[in-house]
Design an enzyme around this catalytic site. Structure first.
Site, PDB file in Angstrom:
ATOM      1  N   LYS A  46       6.247  -9.759  -7.400  1.00 59.18           N
ATOM      2  CA  LYS A  46       5.377  -8.498  -6.790  1.00 59.18           C
ATOM      3  C   LYS A  46       5.550  -8.528  -5.448  1.00 59.18           C
ATOM      4  O   LYS A  46       5.770  -9.638  -4.909  1.00 59.18           O
ATOM      5  CB  LYS A  46       3.909  -8.391  -7.563  1.00 59.18           C
ATOM      6  N   TYR A 261      -1.502  -4.727  26.703  1.00 59.14           N
ATOM      7  CA  TYR A 261      -2.398  -3.960  26.813  1.00 59.14           C
ATOM      8  C   TYR A 261      -3.870  -4.271  27.090  1.00 59.14           C
ATOM      9  O   TYR A 261      -4.252  -5.300  26.552  1.00 59.14           O
ATOM     10  CB  TYR A 261      -2.523  -3.174  25.600  1.00 59.14           C
TER      11      TYR A 261
HETATM   12  C1  LIG Z   1      -0.425 -12.136  -8.710  1.00 64.10           C
HETATM   13  C2  LIG Z   1      -0.737 -12.491  -9.915  1.00 64.10           C
HETATM   14  C3  LIG Z   1      -0.169 -13.643 -10.246  1.00 64.10           C
HETATM   15  C4  LIG Z   1       0.176 -14.831  -9.398  1.00 64.10           C
HETATM   16  O1  LIG Z   1      -0.751 -15.530  -8.897  1.00 64.10           O
HETATM   17  P1  LIG Z   1      -0.203 -16.439  -7.720  1.00 64.10           P
HETATM   18  O2  LIG Z   1      -1.796 -16.964  -7.305  1.00 64.10           O
HETATM   19  O3  LIG Z   1       0.263 -15.895  -6.709  1.00 64.10           O
HETATM   20  O4  LIG Z   1       0.315 -17.676  -8.326  1.00 64.10           O
HETATM   21  C5  LIG Z   1      -0.382 -14.210 -11.832  1.00 64.10           C
HETATM   22  N1  LIG Z   1      -1.156 -13.073 -12.598  1.00 64.10           N
HETATM   23  C6  LIG Z   1      -1.627 -12.095 -12.200  1.00 64.10           C
HETATM   24  C7  LIG Z   1      -2.267 -11.177 -13.242  1.00 64.10           C
HETATM   25  C8  LIG Z   1      -1.507 -11.707 -10.773  1.00 64.10           C
HETATM   26  O5  LIG Z   1      -1.892 -10.532 -10.518  1.00 64.10           O
END
Ligand SMILES: *Cc1c(COP(=O)(O)O)cnc(C)c1O
Length: 364
Positions: A46, A261
């Site tokens: 993701k 800035y």
């Molecule tokens: C993002 C996510 C993961 C991965 O988690 P990490 O801590 O990055 O390994 C796994 N399961 C779900 C449901 C997630 O949303």
């Protein structure tokens, strides 16, 4: 074929900030996570593989044997489908009504997190889906009573093939947190209702909680990219990203002169300022104003003044060899994502996922 040493340098290619991604490190991390899990592991891609470029790294993971990929959005899944014709691709945030035909046409697996989403999938004809049960996060997923209702009313699952029952741990990076054992027990109760279903429990840190947290499929994300899944202990993973940006200008300023800035930093000595082509529009946190440093050839360049939209300024007075066109390292060897997170008051996940689309990605 050009060898990598014949490739134009980032400067020659006219690139601004660039994230160099070591795909082999990500694949090695995935293998190591599956080995430690003692059972298969998926890959969570993701947010563009936590900033590393999902479509670029996915085929290497698939060639290494990874069969299941998780993303958050349908759009991310459809993009991955173009490079992963055969893999199982699942969407964590789940479907809504208008999206169902796209799921079916592209063979994307929905993660069903509510009775409403289950009904959508069932009424569209069912087939393979993952079911997400909530065991404590109180974010997405079927609650305990909803799971009991499913067990009592099998018609609710008509034609739906639950390929995986999953839940997500709330504090797996803190092994001593009692939430871990509590969630494991709740999950065990839920899976006892559906003994034939396969299960998925651990995220990255969950894999390191031991055999009690093993399941049919782990779901590591962060650790694939080298984020330490065991905070406070040596990082067992290989970091995979190096963020560099070019020095656009070097200028000498006198004591008393300010930089950036609102003049939040003032020179106390004759100072050489390196103006670097990265800013908050690239996802380089504005909160880093006057905080932290970049590296050049092992030398530290303190960040001075505000981070602006496209530029960040560093004190290069004590750095030999730096020239206009040199590239400084903002993240990579010697500056871990965890270190930047500490400076920015956030976690390494946010540092990596915020690196924006304007930053070039180069994979090797
Ligand atoms: C993002 C996510 C993961 C991965 O988690 P990490 O801590 O990055 O390994 C796994 N399961 C779900 C449901 C997630 O949303």
């Amino acid at each position: 074929m050009r060898t990598s040493s014949e490739r134009p340098t980032h400067a020659e290619a006219g690139l601004g900030a660039v994230l160099d991604v070591d795909t082999a490190a990500i694949v090695a991390n995935w293998r190591e996570l599956a080995r430690r899990h003692g059972a298969p592991a998926a890959a969570v891609l993701k947010a563009d593989a936590y900033g590393h470029g999902a479509c670029a790294v996915a085929p290497s993971l698939a060639r290494a044997g990874c069969e299941t990929f998780f993303v958050a959005h349908l759009g991310e899944a459809l993009a991955l489908r173009a490079v992963l014709p055969a893999a199982r691709i699942a969407v964590l945030n789940g479907p809504n009504g208008p999206q169902i035909p796209s799921y079916r046409a592209a063979g994307i697996v929905p993660v069903l997190s509510s009775p409403g989403q289950l009904a959508l999938w069932r009424e569209a004809g069912g087939g393979a889906a993952f079911l997400h049960a909530d065991t404590g996060m109180n974010r997405l997923g079927f609650g305990e009573a909803e799971m009991a209702h499913l067990a009592a009313e099998p018609a609710l699952l008509a034609r739906v093939e639950v390929a995986l029952l999953m839940t997500h741990l709330v504090a797996s990076e803190e092994p001593a947190d009692p939430a871990n054992a509590l969630q494991r027990e709740r999950f065990a109760r839920l899976r006892a209702l559906f003994p034939a279903w396969k299960t998925s429990l651990a995220n990255s840190s969950g894999i390191f909680l031991g055999a009690d947290f093993a399941s049919d499929l782990a779901r590591p994300g962060a650790a694939l990219y080298g984020i330490n899944p065991t905070p406070g202990h040596a990082n067992p993973m290989r970091p995979a990203a190096t963020l560099t940006a070019p020095v656009l200008q070097l200028r000498e300023i006198r004591p008393g002169e300010s930089v950036g800035y609102n003049a939040t930093w003032r020179a106390e000595r004759p100072t050489r300022i390196a103006t670097v082509g990265i800013g908050y529009a690239d996802g380089w946190p504005r909160v880093l104003g006057n905080t932290g440093h970049a590296l050049f050839d092992g030398h530290v360049l303190p960040l001075v003044g505000r981070v602006s939209m496209d530029l960040t300024t560093y004190d290069a007075t004590d750095v030999r060899g730096l020239a206009e066109g040199s590239r400084v390292t903002l993240l990579g060897e010697g500056v871990a994502a965890e270190t930047i997170a500490l400076w920015a008051g956030t976690n390494a996940y946010e540092v990596l996922t915020r690196i924006g689309p304007r930053v070039g990605r180069c994979h090797r």
